[in-house]
Design a protein around this motif. Structure first.
Motif, PDB file in Angstrom:
ATOM      1  N   VAL A 146      -6.366   0.172   3.329  1.00 20.29           N
ATOM      2  CA  VAL A 146      -6.149  -0.112   2.095  1.00 20.29           C
ATOM      3  C   VAL A 146      -6.406   0.927   0.996  1.00 20.29           C
ATOM      4  N   ILE A 147      -5.356   1.278   0.123  1.00 20.67           N
ATOM      5  CA  ILE A 147      -5.688   2.346  -0.685  1.00 20.67           C
ATOM      6  C   ILE A 147      -4.986   1.786  -1.856  1.00 20.67           C
ATOM      7  N   CYS A 148      -6.084   1.620  -2.698  1.00 21.40           N
ATOM      8  CA  CYS A 148      -5.746   0.785  -4.048  1.00 21.40           C
ATOM      9  C   CYS A 148      -6.212   1.355  -5.235  1.00 21.40           C
ATOM     10  N   SER A 149      -5.869   1.106  -6.618  1.00 23.34           N
ATOM     11  CA  SER A 149      -6.357   1.283  -7.791  1.00 23.34           C
ATOM     12  C   SER A 149      -6.413  -0.064  -8.394  1.00 23.34           C
ATOM     13  N   PRO A 150      -7.369  -0.310  -9.276  1.00 20.85           N
ATOM     14  CA  PRO A 150      -7.712  -1.477  -9.940  1.00 20.85           C
ATOM     15  C   PRO A 150      -6.331  -2.067 -10.858  1.00 20.85           C
ATOM     16  N   THR A 151      -6.303  -3.499 -11.190  1.00 13.69           N
ATOM     17  CA  THR A 151      -5.216  -3.705 -12.089  1.00 13.69           C
ATOM     18  C   THR A 151      -5.953  -4.012 -13.440  1.00 13.69           C
ATOM     19  N   LEU A 152      -7.283  -3.927 -13.437  1.00 12.25           N
ATOM     20  CA  LEU A 152      -7.942  -4.266 -14.541  1.00 12.25           C
ATOM     21  C   LEU A 152      -9.270  -3.056 -14.868  1.00 12.25           C
ATOM     22  N   TYR A 153      -9.370  -2.654 -15.979  1.00 15.18           N
ATOM     23  CA  TYR A 153     -10.384  -1.641 -16.296  1.00 15.18           C
ATOM     24  C   TYR A 153     -11.176  -2.080 -17.463  1.00 15.18           C
ATOM     25  N   GLY A 154     -12.436  -1.387 -17.534  1.00 15.12           N
ATOM     26  CA  GLY A 154     -13.150  -1.511 -18.905  1.00 15.12           C
ATOM     27  C   GLY A 154     -12.385  -1.128 -20.112  1.00 15.12           C
ATOM     28  N   VAL A 209       0.727  -1.297  -0.005  1.00 12.41           N
ATOM     29  CA  VAL A 209       0.012   0.021  -0.045  1.00 12.41           C
ATOM     30  C   VAL A 209       0.926   1.210   0.191  1.00 12.41           C
ATOM     31  N   SER A 210       0.691   2.421  -1.008  1.00  9.91           N
ATOM     32  CA  SER A 210       1.326   3.377  -0.954  1.00  9.91           C
ATOM     33  C   SER A 210       0.833   4.252  -2.226  1.00  9.91           C
ATOM     34  N   SER A 211       1.362   5.094  -2.479  1.00  8.28           N
ATOM     35  CA  SER A 211       0.775   6.347  -3.233  1.00  8.28           C
ATOM     36  C   SER A 211       0.860   5.887  -4.802  1.00  8.28           C
ATOM     37  N   ASP A 212       1.450   4.635  -5.044  1.00 11.00           N
ATOM     38  CA  ASP A 212       1.459   4.196  -6.444  1.00 11.00           C
ATOM     39  C   ASP A 212       0.372   3.016  -6.354  1.00 11.00           C
ATOM     40  N   GLY A 213      -1.008   3.442  -6.271  1.00 11.80           N
ATOM     41  CA  GLY A 213      -2.029   2.602  -6.196  1.00 11.80           C
ATOM     42  C   GLY A 213      -2.072   1.565  -7.081  1.00 11.80           C
ATOM     43  N   GLY A 214      -1.762   1.617  -8.305  1.00 19.07           N
ATOM     44  CA  GLY A 214      -1.700   0.418  -9.316  1.00 19.07           C
ATOM     45  C   GLY A 214      -0.810  -0.798  -8.957  1.00 19.07           C
ATOM     46  N   SER A 215      -0.056  -0.562  -7.962  1.00 21.13           N
ATOM     47  CA  SER A 215       1.121  -1.786  -7.509  1.00 21.13           C
ATOM     48  C   SER A 215       0.444  -2.359  -6.281  1.00 21.13           C
ATOM     49  N   CYS A 216      -0.808  -1.982  -5.654  1.00 19.78           N
ATOM     50  CA  CYS A 216      -0.993  -2.297  -4.543  1.00 19.78           C
ATOM     51  C   CYS A 216      -1.317  -3.775  -4.279  1.00 19.78           C
ATOM     52  N   ILE A 217      -2.169  -4.235  -5.357  1.00 16.51           N
ATOM     53  CA  ILE A 217      -2.411  -5.739  -5.304  1.00 16.51           C
ATOM     54  C   ILE A 217      -1.258  -6.386  -6.152  1.00 16.51           C
ATOM     55  N   THR A 227     -21.424  11.058   0.965  1.00 20.10           N
ATOM     56  CA  THR A 227     -20.972   9.895   0.847  1.00 20.10           C
ATOM     57  C   THR A 227     -19.403  10.386   0.284  1.00 20.10           C
ATOM     58  N   THR A 228     -18.566   9.662   0.944  1.00 18.36           N
ATOM     59  CA  THR A 228     -17.132   9.458   0.374  1.00 18.36           C
ATOM     60  C   THR A 228     -16.621   8.125   0.469  1.00 18.36           C
ATOM     61  N   ASN A 229     -17.258   7.113   0.666  1.00 16.67           N
ATOM     62  CA  ASN A 229     -16.807   5.760   0.655  1.00 16.67           C
ATOM     63  C   ASN A 229     -17.591   4.929  -0.383  1.00 16.67           C
ATOM     64  N   THR A 230     -17.337   5.031  -1.730  1.00 23.06           N
ATOM     65  CA  THR A 230     -17.959   4.527  -2.841  1.00 23.06           C
ATOM     66  C   THR A 230     -16.894   3.420  -3.536  1.00 23.06           C
ATOM     67  N   SER A 231     -17.295   2.610  -4.189  1.00 19.39           N
ATOM     68  CA  SER A 231     -16.390   1.610  -4.850  1.00 19.39           C
ATOM     69  C   SER A 231     -15.607   2.608  -5.962  1.00 19.39           C
ATOM     70  N   TRP A 232     -16.202   3.389  -6.687  1.00 18.92           N
ATOM     71  CA  TRP A 232     -15.435   4.187  -7.845  1.00 18.92           C
ATOM     72  C   TRP A 232     -14.759   5.248  -7.104  1.00 18.92           C
ATOM     73  N   LEU A 233     -15.046   5.753  -6.256  1.00 20.05           N
ATOM     74  CA  LEU A 233     -14.245   7.121  -5.604  1.00 20.05           C
ATOM     75  C   LEU A 233     -12.735   6.295  -5.016  1.00 20.05           C
ATOM     76  N   ASN A 234     -12.988   4.970  -4.320  1.00 22.60           N
ATOM     77  CA  ASN A 234     -11.856   4.419  -3.764  1.00 22.60           C
ATOM     78  C   ASN A 234     -10.815   3.817  -5.026  1.00 22.60           C
ATOM     79  N   MET A 235     -11.261   3.626  -6.237  1.00 22.69           N
ATOM     80  CA  MET A 235     -10.181   3.543  -7.359  1.00 22.69           C
ATOM     81  C   MET A 235      -9.064   4.569  -7.371  1.00 22.69           C
ATOM     82  N   PHE A 236      -9.327   5.963  -6.731  1.00 19.76           N
ATOM     83  CA  PHE A 236      -8.449   6.993  -6.700  1.00 19.76           C
ATOM     84  C   PHE A 236      -7.506   6.783  -5.432  1.00 19.76           C
TER      85      PHE A 236
END
Length: 704
Positions: free
Chosen positions: A428-436, A317-325, A542-551
């Motif tokens: 847990v701070i995270c960006s997804p590894t897969l996007y539409g 977990v870091s500011s590099d969210g794409g490397s979290c998972i 509302t500050t805890n939604t799945s789409w907002l948590n991608m950032f």
């Protein structure tokens, strides 16, 4: 020899994980409570605390983040100052990696605040500035393993880098203990005798630590069992004998006790480190790493299902969210690559995210139950356990109508209130590894005709509930099948899991083998809509939604907005919000941005953390392309531009190879060429004020 070293690196990473996950649930427990509740802790106890097994932990995140200084600073002989800058780049204040216990209470928090104030390392961690109590807590020992993993059987380099790293936040005997442990780990790639490891590592540390090490060695030699040694530690060096909340000496002695009393029994060693109490996840993690390096992958033969339950999984977990998972294979590859680039050795790093190249590795693939099918999958393993070829082997029985062998990987984390409950006291701070619209491909081998495969996706719908979408079946022919696909778009909402379901029209048993899976390309066309379109139940609070948590946000305030998608406010410089995969290269990012009262605002791209990125910004009556590199700013290009506050502008930042363009309302205003940063995520930047952004569009680029 290289292959042997590489496997030992992987073994060390895996040993660290197993130790941390074993010790994590009982961290902070009294020794007597562990003893009466569990006795000897040989199995994971996360179910007892209600937490998942795989959770974020400072022992993991800090270990695999702080060593990135080696690659970020050009593989030169870095010093504490550069490692301190790595802290500032990847740590998000009050959110990631550290225990944020307060100034002069938490050693690492104190060091971070010093760094933020502009105090360079090693002064940031010195006892002159922070006092002896704070500077001699345990943290430097926690984060030290990766320096040894990058420099196998090279105690000189390991001692140098581990000392420089430890001095960012610690001083005195805490630094000496970190160096001692790291040197032991480095030597363990070749030397297998614990007594010899200890003797050789003592050449690199001070007399104060030598005396402690020699004393505990004598106590262990004379003791009948480890609990007798533990009693001696408590009597002479327990927490009550030292100031502070988590003194280094107590825990360092526990590490040595666990190694010496278990000898060549890996499982026994992490059990002792956990059952003994005090800082259980740190101690078991260090013990697990050292013993796994020393004993190799054979260390895991007698650990029950500890390795299987982990399945290589980890969060960094870091500011590099794409490397979290991530997983033990991915992190091992990077450590090997870093080492080889530094030493000049050759290494063919796999280009595919999933190549399963280490013995027994499964890289996070797990069975996933589908409601419409009964599960026919019986085992997940690796073909290299019985042959010379690497591959994810998926075995099934009684596959036929109404059943499927279904499996897959997580591509995001459930951070909604329902999913987040009980995970960890670390965010847990995270960006997804897969996007539409993101392409992926894989190679799959089957041993019979008549099998089909379906791709399925668990994603968050407009009500923030998990839903499942299954694509049409694809027929597999006997032999090798190469399949290319593109992830479907769910209105910009996050994909939680990518899954595969093997089915058949007739009852059968057998195996399928995935040789590789590539998953790191840029999406073709990924778009976030207005906040109202993203989540139906949105309110102003509302500050805890799945789409907002991608950032991943280091801005002070980041929230959805009624009239726009997001509002971003930051009272200082460098309020950065990013999304995306750390491997994205050629893409453009655009958004309609309303400028509030701020000093500077715009978009960032190819972000590698939050102090390494390119930016297209409006500031001081100009449009500029900037390079922020390790906290130092360079203006690559600038032109006058008469912008107005409280007016919306369509901003676009474009990357293709070395070309960078900054477009405003569809017109290229500024351009530059630069090759320092070739990949990374994207997002927003605001200094000392507010911006509101409507939508976000990411597109793959083919050229200017």
């Amino acid at each position: 020899m290289e292959k042997k070293y590489h496997q030992q690196v992987y073994s060390g990473v895996l040993g660290k994980l197993l130790g941390v996950y074993l010790g994590r649930p009982v961290e902070g427990w009294e020794y007597e409570d562990i003893l009466t509740t569990f006795g000897d802790v040989y199995t994971y106890k996360n179910h007892y605390t209600g937490a998942p097994l795989i959770v974020p932990d400072d022992d993991i995140s800090g270990t695999f983040v702080f060593c990135r200084s080696l690659r970020d600073f050009g593989y030169e002989k870095i010093k504490s100052e550069q490692i301190g800058e790595t802290w500032l780049n990847y740590i998000i204040e009050n959110k990631t990696i550290l225990w944020w216990g307060g100034l002069s209470r938490s050693t690492e928090h104190t060091a971070y605040l010093r760094l933020k104030e502009g105090i360079k390392a090693p002064l940031s961690g010195s006892k002159e500035l922070n006092g002896k109590t704070i500077s001699e807590q345990i943290g430097s020992q926690i984060f030290i393993d990766t320096w040894a993993l990058m420099f196998p059987n090279d105690p000189e380099k390991t001692a140098y880098f581990s000392r420089e790293a430890a001095r960012v936040s610690h001083d005195g005997i805490a630094v000496e203990a970190a160096v001692f442990l790291a040197v032991m780990e480095s030597l363990a790639f070749e030397e297998k005798q614990l007594d010899k490891l200890i003797k050789q590592a003592l050449f690199y540390v001070s007399d104060e630590l030598k005396e402690l090490v020699e004393t505990i060695s004598d106590v262990c030699e004379k003791a009948k069992d480890w609990r007798e040694v533990r009693q001696w530690i408590s009597l002479h060096h327990g927490y009550d004998k030292y100031p502070g909340g988590c003194p280094m000496v107590t825990n360092h002695l526990v590490v040595l006790m666990s190694l010496l009393m278990a000898r060549d029994d890996f499982h026994q060693s992490i059990m002792i480190a956990t059952s003994a109490g005090w800082d259980t996840d740190c101690n078991a993690g260090n013990v697990g790493c050292l013993n796994a390096i020393r004993l190799g992958l054979d260390a895991f033969k007698d650990v029950g299902n500890l390795r299987q339950l982990v399945s290589d999984r980890m969060y960094v977990v870091s500011s590099d969210g794409g490397s979290c998972i991530t997983d033990a294979v991915i992190e091992s590859r990077q450590l090997i690559a870093d080492s080889c680039l530094y030493t000049g050795a050759s290494y063919e790093k796999p280009t595919e995210r999933y190549a399963f190249e280490f013995p027994g590795s499964v890289q996070g693939f797990m069975p996933i139950k589908l409601n419409k099918f009964s599960q026919a999958l019986t085992k997940i393993s690796n073909t290299n356990e019985s042959s010379q070829e690497n591959g994810l082997k998926l075995s099934f029985e009684d596959l036929g109508r109404g059943s499927a062998a279904s499996f897959g990987i997580d591509t995001f984390i459930d951070l909604t209130p329902k999913g987040k409950e009980g995970t960890s006291y670390f965010d847990v701070i995270c960006s997804p590894t897969l996007y539409g619209s993101q392409p992926y491909f894989y190679e799959i081998e089957v041993d019979q005709e008549g099998l089909m495969i379906q791709h399925f996706y668990h994603y968050f719908d407009e009500n923030d509930e998990l839903a499942c979408y299954m694509e049409a079946e694809l027929e597999l022919h006997k032999g090798t099948n190469i399949i290319q696909s593109i992830a479907p778009d769910f209105g910009g909402r996050p994909i939680y899991q990518l899954g595969f379901a093997i089915s058949s029209t007739k009852t059968c048993s057998g195996d399928v083998i995935i040789r590789q899976l590539s998953l790191d390309q840029e999406p073709h066309h990924y778009e976030l809509l207005s906040s109202r379109e993203m989540t139906k139940s949105l309110t102003p609070w509302t500050t805890n939604t799945s789409w907002l948590n991608m950032f991943v946000s280091s801005a002070e305030k980041f929230a959805p907005d009624y009239q726009h998608t997001v509002a971003i406010s930051h009272k200082e410089k460098n309020g950065v919000v990013t999304i995306g995969n750390s491997k994205w290269r050629n893409y453009s990012v655009s958004s309609n941005v309303v400028l509030g009262c701020q000093k500077r605002a715009g978009l960032v791209g190819r972000a590698q953390g939050h102090r390494r990125y390119y930016a297209g910004v409006l500031q001081d009556g100009k449009a500029c392309i900037l390079l922020m590199l390790n906290g130092k700013e360079v203006v690559l290009s600038a032109k006058p531009f008469d912008y107005q506050l409280e007016k919306s502008y369509q901003l676009e930042l474009f990357f293709f190879k070395n070309q960078i363009n900054f477009l405003i309302d569809g017109i290229k205003v500024v351009e530059a060429k630069d090759k320092i940063l070739s990949e990374g995520g994207c997002g927003f930047l605001v200094d000392c004020g507010l911006i509101q952004a409507e939508g976000l569009l990411i597109k793959k680029t083919e050229g200017d």
